[in-house]
Design an enzyme around this catalytic site. Structure first.
Site, PDB file in Angstrom:
ATOM      1  N   LYS A  54      -0.583   9.732  -1.314  1.00 14.27           N
ATOM      2  CA  LYS A  54      -1.141   9.466   0.021  1.00 14.27           C
ATOM      3  C   LYS A  54      -1.156  10.757   0.843  1.00 14.27           C
ATOM      4  CE  LYS A  54       0.100   4.609  -0.098  1.00 14.27           C
ATOM      5  NZ  LYS A  54       1.051   3.552   0.175  1.00 14.27           N
ATOM      6  N   GLN A  98       6.224   2.777   3.835  1.00 12.45           N
ATOM      7  CA  GLN A  98       6.069   2.417   2.427  1.00 12.45           C
ATOM      8  C   GLN A  98       6.997   1.258   2.057  1.00 12.45           C
ATOM      9  OE1 GLN A  98       3.790   3.885   0.206  1.00 12.45           O
ATOM     10  NE2 GLN A  98       4.426   2.238  -1.168  1.00 12.45           N
ATOM     11  N   ASP A 121      -1.954  -0.120   7.415  1.00 11.45           N
ATOM     12  CA  ASP A 121      -1.799  -1.004   6.254  1.00 11.45           C
ATOM     13  C   ASP A 121      -2.417  -2.375   6.526  1.00 11.45           C
ATOM     14  OD1 ASP A 121      -0.759  -0.097   3.871  1.00 11.45           O
ATOM     15  OD2 ASP A 121       1.333  -0.195   4.525  1.00 11.45           O
TER      16      ASP A 121
END
Ligand code: NAD
Length: 288
Positions: A54, A98, A121
């Site tokens: 990422k 995460q 997200d």
């Protein structure tokens, strides 16, 4: 029939090139480029790899990446304090924590602490609700990417029957909302669904998001269907090393489906590309 292979790797590269051009235009106008904060708690090896990818892809398209790597012993209060700081930091457009988080930390609480406008997200209940009610939402990256692959086939989607196998909050449910928004008739199947092969055979679009190698075989697929394989499973390979496979028996289904995504090289590469797209969208929305 041999299915057309949907090349997620190429489509993701094309998407990233378009995003890089958008970022370059922002920089050329003398404005602040989008910034993505990625927070990793602990040493989970898979998470380390995801976060590394990422960060690399964020900087490759010209955006700012801000990494926060915290020890496994980080407390929930410490993580919430960091999220609060990132929420008010004007240079940060996207916040990604995460998952999975260490057991001592309540992941729902952390997700709900993220400013929905920075929730790249798309997991915050505000974004989940907006997606369900047809509002302007940040959409979870994997289903957003999978939807782009469905559209790449070029078939008119209105009225088609879509069956999604898997009802998770991060893939199955948002994928259902996205297909519904395209006027598909949507069915969600799950572990308690009866006669899965017969149900799947009624699908014009079949999305597998389960996490079981070869769950979907030729008997599950209507001739000509679009098959999107979200599953990522590590299985032992012939050479003794492990390899990645999806939830679909690719070799068997390829001769029945009209179009199919491979694993690897299908949905996988789309996920990070859509995270970058969400960050750019969040940046644009915050600038009004
Ligand atoms: P999950 O474990 O949260 O959900 C799995 C779902 O499958 C559940 O809803 C369950 O009811 C259903 N299921 C289980 N067994 C079943 C069966 N025998 N028949 C029908 N349904 C069954 O998983 P998830 O997080 O949604 O992930 C699903 C898969 O997608 C995993 O392989 C995961 O690694 C992969 N994934 C890939 C990406 C990507 O970037 N490509 C992103 C997220 C998840």
């Amino acid at each position: 029939m041999t299915a057309r292979i949907i090349d997620g790797k190429a489509i993701a590269a094309e998407l990233r090139a378009g995003l890089a051009a958008r970022v370059a235009a922002i920089a050329a106008a003398g404005e602040r480029v989008p910034g993505l904060a990625v927070v990793l708690v602990g040493e989970d090896p898979a998470s380390q790899v995801y976060v590394g990818s990422k960060v690399r892809q964020t900087t490759e398209i010209g955006m700012r990446s801000i990494e926060h790597r915290l020890p496994a012993e980080t407390t929930e209060a410490e993580l919430l304090a960091l999220v609060a700081r990132l929420n008010t930091d004007p240079e940060i457009d996207g916040i990604l924590v995460q998952l999975p988080l260490p057991k001592a930390i309540n992941a729902d609480k952390v997700i709900e602490a993220i400013d929905p406008a920075k929730d790249v997200d798309g997991f915050h209940p505000v974004n989940v609700g907006r997606l369900a009610t047809g509002g302007r939402a940040l959409v979870p990256c994997t289903p957003r990417g999978a939807m782009r692959l469905v559209k790449s086939v070029g078939t008119a989607l209105s009225g088609l029957h879509a069956v999604i196998v898997g009802r998770s909050n991060i893939v199955g449910k948002p994928m259902a909302q996205l297909l519904l928004a395209e006027d598909c008739t949507v069915t969600i199947a799950h572990s308690r669904t009866r006669d899965l092969p017969a149900l799947c055979r009624t699908a014009d679009i079949l999305v597998a998001a389960v996490g079981r190698p070869a769950l979907i075989g030729a008997a599950h697929v209507k001739p000509g269907a679009i098959v999107i394989d979200v599953g990522i499973n590590r299985v032992p390979g012939a050479d003794g090393r492990s390899r990645l496979v999806g939830d679909v028996d690719f070799a068997a289904v390829r001769s029945v489906a009209g179009a199919i995504t491979p694993v690897p090289g299908g949905v996988g590469p789309m996920t990070i590309a859509c995270l970058l797209e969400n960050t750019l969208d969040a940046h644009a929305a915050r600038r009004g």
